[in-house]
Design a protein around this motif. Sequence first.
Motif, mmCIF file in Angstrom:
data_model
loop_
_atom_site.group_PDB
_atom_site.id
_atom_site.type_symbol
_atom_site.label_atom_id
_atom_site.label_comp_id
_atom_site.label_asym_id
_atom_site.label_seq_id
_atom_site.Cartn_x
_atom_site.Cartn_y
_atom_site.Cartn_z
ATOM 1 N N THR A 33 9.567 -0.020 -9.533
ATOM 2 C CA THR A 33 10.496 -0.281 -10.633
ATOM 3 C C THR A 33 11.287 -1.554 -10.376
ATOM 4 O OG1 THR A 33 10.712 2.072 -11.147
ATOM 5 C CG2 THR A 33 12.480 0.623 -11.903
ATOM 6 N N ILE A 34 11.747 -1.720 -9.136
ATOM 7 C CA ILE A 34 12.516 -2.913 -8.762
ATOM 8 C C ILE A 34 11.660 -4.165 -8.914
ATOM 9 C CG2 ILE A 34 13.556 -4.117 -6.802
ATOM 10 C CD1 ILE A 34 14.604 -1.355 -5.872
ATOM 11 N N ALA A 35 10.431 -4.103 -8.426
ATOM 12 C CA ALA A 35 9.538 -5.268 -8.514
ATOM 13 C C ALA A 35 9.294 -5.662 -9.960
ATOM 14 C CB ALA A 35 8.216 -4.964 -7.820
ATOM 15 N N SER A 36 9.059 -4.694 -10.813
ATOM 16 C CA SER A 36 8.796 -4.976 -12.227
ATOM 17 C C SER A 36 10.036 -5.513 -12.929
ATOM 18 C CB SER A 36 8.305 -3.703 -12.926
ATOM 19 O OG SER A 36 7.080 -3.267 -12.384
ATOM 20 N N PHE A 37 11.202 -4.952 -12.592
ATOM 21 C CA PHE A 37 12.440 -5.360 -13.250
ATOM 22 C C PHE A 37 12.732 -6.836 -12.999
ATOM 23 C CE2 PHE A 37 17.087 -5.797 -13.503
ATOM 24 C CZ PHE A 37 17.334 -5.214 -14.739
ATOM 25 N N TRP A 38 12.440 -7.315 -11.793
ATOM 26 C CA TRP A 38 12.748 -8.703 -11.437
ATOM 27 C C TRP A 38 11.530 -9.622 -11.488
ATOM 28 C CZ3 TRP A 38 17.647 -10.084 -11.312
ATOM 29 C CH2 TRP A 38 18.618 -9.110 -11.038
ATOM 30 N N TYR A 53 8.112 -6.361 -2.395
ATOM 31 C CA TYR A 53 7.500 -5.215 -3.059
ATOM 32 C C TYR A 53 6.383 -5.672 -4.003
ATOM 33 C CZ TYR A 53 11.875 -2.890 -1.633
ATOM 34 O OH TYR A 53 12.941 -2.395 -0.933
ATOM 35 N N GLY A 54 6.587 -6.813 -4.634
ATOM 36 C CA GLY A 54 5.587 -7.322 -5.567
ATOM 37 C C GLY A 54 4.360 -7.885 -4.889
ATOM 38 N N GLY A 55 4.426 -8.109 -3.551
ATOM 39 C CA GLY A 55 3.277 -8.597 -2.794
ATOM 40 C C GLY A 55 3.051 -10.093 -2.897
ATOM 41 N N ILE A 56 4.105 -10.840 -3.229
ATOM 42 C CA ILE A 56 3.887 -12.282 -3.454
ATOM 43 C C ILE A 56 4.661 -13.181 -2.483
ATOM 44 C CG2 ILE A 56 3.278 -11.994 -5.870
ATOM 45 C CD1 ILE A 56 6.058 -12.638 -6.662
ATOM 46 N N VAL A 65 14.259 -5.418 -23.594
ATOM 47 C CA VAL A 65 13.387 -5.944 -24.653
ATOM 48 C C VAL A 65 11.936 -6.050 -24.200
ATOM 49 C CG1 VAL A 65 15.229 -7.207 -25.821
ATOM 50 C CG2 VAL A 65 13.927 -8.340 -24.012
ATOM 51 N N PHE A 66 11.716 -5.960 -22.869
ATOM 52 C CA PHE A 66 10.355 -6.030 -22.343
ATOM 53 C C PHE A 66 9.872 -4.640 -21.901
ATOM 54 C CE2 PHE A 66 12.353 -10.185 -21.475
ATOM 55 C CZ PHE A 66 11.558 -10.964 -22.290
ATOM 56 N N GLY A 67 10.578 -3.610 -22.384
ATOM 57 C CA GLY A 67 10.126 -2.250 -22.158
ATOM 58 C C GLY A 67 10.584 -1.603 -20.869
ATOM 59 N N LEU A 68 11.541 -2.205 -20.169
ATOM 60 C CA LEU A 68 12.038 -1.657 -18.906
ATOM 61 C C LEU A 68 13.455 -1.116 -19.074
ATOM 62 C CD1 LEU A 68 10.775 -4.458 -16.491
ATOM 63 C CD2 LEU A 68 9.679 -2.276 -17.006
ATOM 64 N N LEU A 69 13.801 -0.115 -18.275
ATOM 65 C CA LEU A 69 15.117 0.493 -18.356
ATOM 66 C C LEU A 69 16.170 -0.407 -17.701
ATOM 67 C CD1 LEU A 69 14.236 4.196 -17.418
ATOM 68 C CD2 LEU A 69 14.727 3.267 -19.692
ATOM 69 N N PRO A 70 17.426 -0.323 -18.146
ATOM 70 C CA PRO A 70 18.496 -1.100 -17.515
ATOM 71 C C PRO A 70 18.777 -0.603 -16.098
ATOM 72 C CG PRO A 70 19.404 0.404 -19.148
ATOM 73 C CD PRO A 70 17.917 0.471 -19.290
ATOM 74 N N ARG A 71 19.400 -1.456 -15.290
ATOM 75 C CA ARG A 71 19.769 -1.093 -13.925
ATOM 76 C C ARG A 71 21.249 -1.388 -13.698
ATOM 77 N NH1 ARG A 71 15.881 0.343 -10.635
ATOM 78 N NH2 ARG A 71 17.014 -0.192 -8.727
ATOM 79 N N LYS A 123 0.817 -1.218 0.000
ATOM 80 C CA LYS A 123 0.000 0.000 0.000
ATOM 81 C C LYS A 123 0.851 1.270 0.000
ATOM 82 C CE LYS A 123 -3.698 0.353 2.402
ATOM 83 N NZ LYS A 123 -4.638 0.436 3.553
ATOM 84 N N ASN A 124 2.154 1.130 0.256
ATOM 85 C CA ASN A 124 3.004 2.312 0.398
ATOM 86 C C ASN A 124 4.256 2.243 -0.470
ATOM 87 O OD1 ASN A 124 1.642 3.785 2.813
ATOM 88 N ND2 ASN A 124 1.825 1.661 3.496
ATOM 89 N N LEU A 125 4.142 1.629 -1.613
ATOM 90 C CA LEU A 125 5.292 1.457 -2.488
ATOM 91 C C LEU A 125 5.761 2.787 -3.074
ATOM 92 C CD1 LEU A 125 4.234 -1.745 -4.461
ATOM 93 C CD2 LEU A 125 6.070 -1.580 -2.773
ATOM 94 N N THR A 126 7.082 2.988 -3.074
ATOM 95 C CA THR A 126 7.661 4.138 -3.754
ATOM 96 C C THR A 126 7.799 3.816 -5.243
ATOM 97 O OG1 THR A 126 9.947 3.379 -3.486
ATOM 98 C CG2 THR A 126 8.980 4.680 -1.682
ATOM 99 N N THR A 127 8.089 4.823 -6.029
ATOM 100 C CA THR A 127 8.297 4.609 -7.469
ATOM 101 C C THR A 127 9.470 3.668 -7.697
ATOM 102 O OG1 THR A 127 7.415 6.803 -7.985
ATOM 103 C CG2 THR A 127 8.801 5.751 -9.654
ATOM 104 N N GLU A 128 10.538 3.838 -6.921
ATOM 105 C CA GLU A 128 11.707 2.982 -7.069
ATOM 106 C C GLU A 128 11.384 1.532 -6.719
ATOM 107 O OE1 GLU A 128 15.898 1.850 -7.458
ATOM 108 O OE2 GLU A 128 14.430 3.154 -8.427
ATOM 109 N N GLN A 129 10.616 1.310 -5.683
ATOM 110 C CA GLN A 129 10.246 -0.056 -5.293
ATOM 111 C C GLN A 129 9.379 -0.717 -6.367
ATOM 112 O OE1 GLN A 129 8.494 0.862 -1.484
ATOM 113 N NE2 GLN A 129 10.375 0.351 -0.367
#
Length: 454
Positions: free
Chosen positions: A252-257, A411-414, A387-393, A244-250
């Motif tokens: 991004t991290i969840a989506s990247f992985w 962060y992903g809630g799983i 290739v999946f539309g996400l920026l490199p880290r 419920k309180n995810l930052t933008t960076e969190q």
Amino acid sequence: MKVEFFSFLIAIVMLVGVSCQKRTADQTTLANPDVMHTSVRKLTDVMVHDIFSPPVASRVYAYSTIAAYEALLPGYPNYQSLAGQLKNLKDIPKPTPGQEYCYPLASLRAFLTVGRTLTFSGDKIDEFEPLVYQKYKDAGLDEEVYDRSMAYGEAIGKKILEWANQDGYREIRGHRYTVVTTEPGKWQPTPPAYMDAIEPYWYKIRPFALDSCSQFKPAVPSKFDVSKGSDFYKETMQVYDAGKNLTTEQKTIASFWDCNPFVMHNTGHVMYATKKISPGGHWINIAAVASKKANADFMKSVETYALVSIAVADGFISCWDEKYRSGRIRPETVINTYIDKDWVPLLQTPPFPEYPSGHSVISTAAAVTLTSLFGENFAYTDSTEVVFGLLPRKFTSFHQAAEEASISRLYGGIHYMPAITNGQTEGRLVGELVVSKIKTRKADTKAEQVAVAK
């Protein structure tokens, strides 16, 4: 005139002599590891297309890269076979003494032979292979050496496939996981597709370096108890509050992985899926990134792929053993039932029990292995998800990346935190076993491997 005539005749003879000589092969092209990196990427693309589950994808990577390693080995006398080190691997075909081979070509042939056989869309590799092999013809490789190298690579590939056919994979195909208990705290199918849990019998797959699937059994998870103040309730609320309180960076991290090979989407009455790389595939790509940055030669690159693949494959076997022993319920099910019926995790919950976190296990195992090869403070940029539309880290080490991959599951809630922290411990033990037990260099030590990498 006679002098001019004889000079002209000598020139003609020399020209004919040069034209009849065999063209010298371009050794730089023959030993260029880029063609192996491209081939590994092709195998990844095929598995994304075929929607292979994470454990199954790890098996394909392992057998394919081991085949590549064994076929390349005779050209590098400082390296040694994995036969006798990996479970039941023995009697690897040997090249004919006194005959010339192009071992990089043999390695590619072995890799693609195994990859084609273990995937569904072999036709995509059939289309790709001639382009790979043509590079060696264009480089001037002697025809007899070409044919001999191709035959040797295929023989290695067939041997590895024979070995793969004995690992129990065929016996567990088609077995479904049916929920037959209403015991509180046990896994239930999750939205939106409510799929059956995948690979419930993966623990029966023969490991590569592990003694058994339960060699590094993690600690027992917290007792299921939704009363306020219990350990489990606190763990659940940690997931709920974080979501419920995810930052933008969190986010991004969840989506990247995320690395979920099959994500379902609902739009009105229409349901469709999107495909992505598997978690193991992500770390295989990191192996490629590291090899390229370190200017690793063909052998070092293949060694890296093979060792990382073994660590990841054994990591999944170890992890899946505990998943179906614990049968842990997912946070989404608990939160929707007892706390907030409208709560939705940032990431789609994967279809299998919660404990431990597969990302934590295999990422840590891969990080330990890569660190043994390239050193503790190996900084790199991970472009896997572009290739999946996400920026490199950017990462300062493999361990930093593994830490981020692990916490991404909160962060992903799983995942609950114990699945992450205990999964990291399990993955570290798997990785350390691979590094200490599997010796690719003759008279090898961990320190020597890092020294070679530097």
